[in-house]
Structures are given as C-alpha cells and as structure tokens.
Design a protein around this motif. Structure first.
Motif, PDB file in Angstrom:
ATOM      1  N   GLN A   1       1.403   4.174  -2.959  1.00 24.26           N
ATOM      2  CA  GLN A   1       1.252   5.610  -2.703  1.00 24.26           C
ATOM      3  C   GLN A   1       2.484   6.387  -3.146  1.00 24.26           C
ATOM      4  O   GLN A   1       2.379   7.456  -3.757  1.00 24.26           O
ATOM      5  CB  GLN A   1       0.989   5.845  -1.214  1.00 24.26           C
TER       6      GLN A   1
ATOM      7  N   LYS B   1      -9.095  -1.680  -3.474  1.00 21.32           N
ATOM      8  CA  LYS B   1      -9.676  -0.542  -2.753  1.00 21.32           C
ATOM      9  C   LYS B   1     -11.072  -0.199  -3.261  1.00 21.32           C
ATOM     10  O   LYS B   1     -11.879   0.384  -2.532  1.00 21.32           O
ATOM     11  CB  LYS B   1      -8.756   0.676  -2.876  1.00 21.32           C
TER      12      LYS B   1
ATOM     13  N   GLN C   1      -9.377   6.859  -3.415  1.00 15.80           N
ATOM     14  CA  GLN C   1      -7.924   6.720  -3.555  1.00 15.80           C
ATOM     15  C   GLN C   1      -7.578   5.671  -4.607  1.00 15.80           C
ATOM     16  O   GLN C   1      -6.698   5.882  -5.449  1.00 15.80           O
ATOM     17  CB  GLN C   1      -7.316   6.336  -2.208  1.00 15.80           C
TER      18      GLN C   1
ATOM     19  N   GLU D   1     -13.891  11.741  -8.275  1.00 15.60           N
ATOM     20  CA  GLU D   1     -12.665  11.040  -8.663  1.00 15.60           C
ATOM     21  C   GLU D   1     -12.928  10.139  -9.864  1.00 15.60           C
ATOM     22  O   GLU D   1     -12.064   9.989 -10.738  1.00 15.60           O
ATOM     23  CB  GLU D   1     -12.139  10.224  -7.477  1.00 15.60           C
TER      24      GLU D   1
ATOM     25  N   ASN E   1       0.832  -1.213   0.000  1.00 16.02           N
ATOM     26  CA  ASN E   1       0.000   0.000   0.000  1.00 16.02           C
ATOM     27  C   ASN E   1       0.864   1.260   0.000  1.00 16.02           C
ATOM     28  O   ASN E   1       0.608   2.209  -0.747  1.00 16.02           O
ATOM     29  CB  ASN E   1      -0.925   0.010   1.222  1.00 16.02           C
TER      30      ASN E   1
ATOM     31  N   HIS F   1     -13.009   7.071   1.328  1.00 10.00           N
ATOM     32  CA  HIS F   1     -11.730   7.657   0.937  1.00 10.00           C
ATOM     33  C   HIS F   1     -10.814   6.619   0.288  1.00 10.00           C
ATOM     34  O   HIS F   1      -9.999   6.958  -0.579  1.00 10.00           O
ATOM     35  CB  HIS F   1     -11.044   8.312   2.142  1.00 10.00           C
ATOM     36  N   LEU F   2     -10.970   5.357   0.666  1.00 12.36           N
ATOM     37  CA  LEU F   2     -10.169   4.302   0.044  1.00 12.36           C
ATOM     38  C   LEU F   2     -10.640   4.034  -1.388  1.00 12.36           C
ATOM     39  O   LEU F   2      -9.820   3.803  -2.284  1.00 12.36           O
ATOM     40  CB  LEU F   2     -10.253   3.020   0.870  1.00 12.36           C
TER      41      LEU F   2
ATOM     42  N   ASP G   1       2.777   9.272  -6.092  1.00 13.28           N
ATOM     43  CA  ASP G   1       3.366  10.592  -5.820  1.00 13.28           C
ATOM     44  C   ASP G   1       4.528  10.876  -6.767  1.00 13.28           C
ATOM     45  O   ASP G   1       4.677  11.997  -7.271  1.00 13.28           O
ATOM     46  CB  ASP G   1       3.856  10.667  -4.370  1.00 13.28           C
TER      47      ASP G   1
ATOM     48  N   GLY H   1      -8.198   7.010  -8.079  1.00 11.49           N
ATOM     49  CA  GLY H   1      -7.142   7.952  -8.446  1.00 11.49           C
ATOM     50  C   GLY H   1      -5.850   7.251  -8.814  1.00 11.49           C
ATOM     51  O   GLY H   1      -5.164   7.640  -9.771  1.00 11.49           O
ATOM     52  N   GLU H   2      -5.506   6.211  -8.081  1.00 14.23           N
ATOM     53  CA  GLU H   2      -4.270   5.472  -8.359  1.00 14.23           C
ATOM     54  C   GLU H   2      -4.331   4.777  -9.719  1.00 14.23           C
ATOM     55  O   GLU H   2      -3.354   4.783 -10.476  1.00 14.23           O
ATOM     56  CB  GLU H   2      -4.031   4.455  -7.239  1.00 14.23           C
TER      57      GLU H   2
END
Length: 354
Positions: free
Chosen positions: A84, A117, A128, A159, A80, A124-125, A88, A131-132
């Motif tokens: 992330q 996820k 996320q 999202e 995980n 929020h997961l 980034d 988005g990933e």
C-alpha cells in the motif's frame, strides 16, 4: 413470598451486573486490540517509509542494511502495508524515483500479494489488487485483470477498465465494443488521462464507437477525438447532430468547435432550427465564443423570437460579445418592448436590473 421476590430481584440484578461487566470487558479488549494494531501500523509505516526513502536516495549497492525490515517482510500483514505504501509513493514520484519504487515491488515479490487479492471474496480487496497491479505496471497481469471487465460489481469492473487502459493504452479500450453500462464522467476522465498516444489503426475502432448504442461510449469517443484533434472525423461528427440524444448533440457541437474548422459556425446556423432548445442554446454559446459575424441575423431573430428565456439571454450575450452593445443599448430604451426582453438586454449589457 416477600423473601422469594427479593431473592428473584437479587438474581436479576446479578445477571444484569454480569452482563454489564462482560460488555465492559469486551469493549476494553476491543479497544486494546485496536490500539495495538494502530501502534503496530504506525511503527511499521515508519520502517517502510525509511526503506522507500533509502531506496530513492541511495544506489542499490549503497543501500543501508536493515535486518529488521527483511524479517518483517516475511509477514503477510507487513507485506500488505508495504505494498500500500509503495502504491501511494509511486503516485507521488516520477522518473528515476518511480523506477526505484517499482524495483522494490519486484525485489520483495509484492506482485504475489496483489495477485492474491484477485482471488478474495471481498470486493474492495479485488478492486484494490487490480489497482495495485495497474499502478505497478504489471502488464503480465492483463489476462487475469481482463476477466473482471464483466464482473457484476461496479467497483470491480470500473477498476478493471482503468487498469486495462493504464496497462495497454488505447488497445485496452476494446471493452467499449460491447459495453452496455454507462461510463461516468469521472471514469471517462481517468481513461482519457491514461491514453498518451493512438496506434495507426485507431480510426477503425473510433469510428465503430461513434456508432455505439451506448450514449456514454459515444460521448467518451468524442472526447477522445477532441483530445487528439482527429480532424478526419469531422464529417462523421456532423452526422451525430441528428441523433436522438440531446447530450450527444451538445458534445458533438463542442467537439466540432474544438477541431477549429472555419466552416463550423456557419454550418451550425443552417441546422439551428432543426435542433431542440438545449442544443440551440449550445449553438448560441459557440457563436458567442467564436465571435463569428455570419450569424448576426440569427442572433437578432432569437433575441426577439426565441422559444425560451435561456435562448434569448444567450442570443443577447452573443450580440454583446460580437460588438453590438450599441444595438442592445437602443433596445433597452424602447418602452414598447416587453419587460422580460428589456431585462434580458440589460443583463447582457451587464447593467443592474431594478
């Protein structure tokens, strides 16, 4: 009786002391766990950052072997965090470096982490994960992501909208056909930045969106027309100047001006009197910006007869920009004019009003 009271107070004291001790222990344990997790995250981040740096610097056959990394990569918490950090990093690089980061994503099967996820209950997961997948250009995830376009959570469906456009470009905007929720300014910007080109048949969809009952869809479409300079929609945009939404009228004026048609300013002057005050102010602003002398009489009229101070101020400023500073200077010296008008004229002349 006294002994019983003392005994009771002693018991109460011991109970309270025990509770305090338990509370202290809970706080200490919590802080210890937090510290351990923080220390672990810091250590893992260093290992992950080194892996990403090596992947960018070295060719695949020259990559330093790191057995510790491969062992950690089997653990879910580490995976995980790895995902992330890759997301980034992907945002910071371009070209070959970006491709190598995506290669790491594929090599360690991190798509599974992101997809997992999407089935979580925590909103929020889900957001996320969407988005990933978008950042890592996982186009095969589009069918799954599209299911979240109608999700009740604002965070999730925003999202999903962004991911669809990032992954499919203009074609990902099909959700605008039935969208009833307002598109925020920030979301509009994100969507616009994600569209780099238009397909040959884009005009049909764009024309339909201009007729949407959702004002934010119309406004977004006007921005799209402005970005890609779609001159063929000039006449259709003019029709929006009679819509009930003042905001749409203002955006339509701005879009018309961006298309740089030499007839625009003259046309706006002909419909000026039909517009509400806020739209009139916008027309005066574009006249000032265009420096077109065809509207001088209108500006002089509005300076004296404008419905609001804002209209008069913009008329005066436009006259100044068009080179009528001498005319304004003469007005500022006429004592028979109202104090308000003299102040407006002096403001346009950039003089200090006492």
């Amino acid at each position: 009786m006294l002994i019983s009271s003392v005994h009771f107070l002693f018991i109460v004291f011991m109970v309270m002391l025990s509770l305090v001790m338990v509370l202290v222990m809970v706080v200490l344990i919590y802080n210890f766990v937090e510290y351990k997790q923080s220390a672990r995250t810091t250590t893992w981040s260093g290992i992950i950052n080194q892996k990403i740096s090596d992947a960018i610097v070295y060719d695949k056959d020259e990559m330093p072997v790191n057995p510790q990394f491969n062992i950690l990569a089997l653990r879910k918490p580490f995976r995980n965090l790895f995902l992330q950090r890759l997301v980034d990093s992907e945002k910071k690089f371009s070209g070959a470096a970006k491709n190598k980061i995506r290669d790491l994503f594929k090599e360690y099967s991190l798509r599974d982490v992101a997809m997992d996820k999407l089935s979580q209950k925590k909103l929020h997961l889900i957001a996320q994960g969407i988005g990933e997948l978008a950042v890592m250009d996982q186009k095969e995830a589009v069918p799954k992501i599209s299911l979240f376009l109608s999700h009740p959570s604002y965070q999730v469906y925003l999202e999903a909208q962004y991911a669809m456009v990032r992954l499919k470009g203009f074609e990902g905007l099909y959700f605008l056909d039935i969208l009833s929720a307002k598109i925020s300014e920030w979301q509009q910007l994100r969507l616009l930045l994600s569209i780099s080109s238009l397909p040959p048949d884009a005009d049909f969809a764009i024309g339909k969106w201009l007729e949407s009952t959702n004002d934010s869809v119309v406004i977004f479409t006007l921005k799209l027309i402005k970005k890609f300079q779609l001159l063929s929609f000039y006449s259709k945009i003019k029709e929006l100047l009679s819509t009930s939404s003042v905001e749409i009228r203002i955006k339509a004026i701005q879009t018309l001006m961006s298309l740089e048609n030499p007839e625009t300013v003259a046309y706006l002057s002909t419909i000026y009197n039909e517009q509400p005050d806020d739209v009139r102010v916008e027309i005066l602003r574009v006249i000032k910006w265009s420096k077109d002398h065809c509207c001088t009489d209108l500006l002089k009229k509005e300076l004296f007869e404008g419905n609001t101070s804002g209209i008069k101020v913009n008329a005066a400023q436009a006259l100044y920009e068009l080179g009528y500073s001498g005319y304004l200077s003469e007005l500022s010296g006429q004592e028979e004019l109202s104090e308000e008008l003299i102040q407006i004229v002096k403001y346009a002349l950039q003089e200090k009003v006492c």
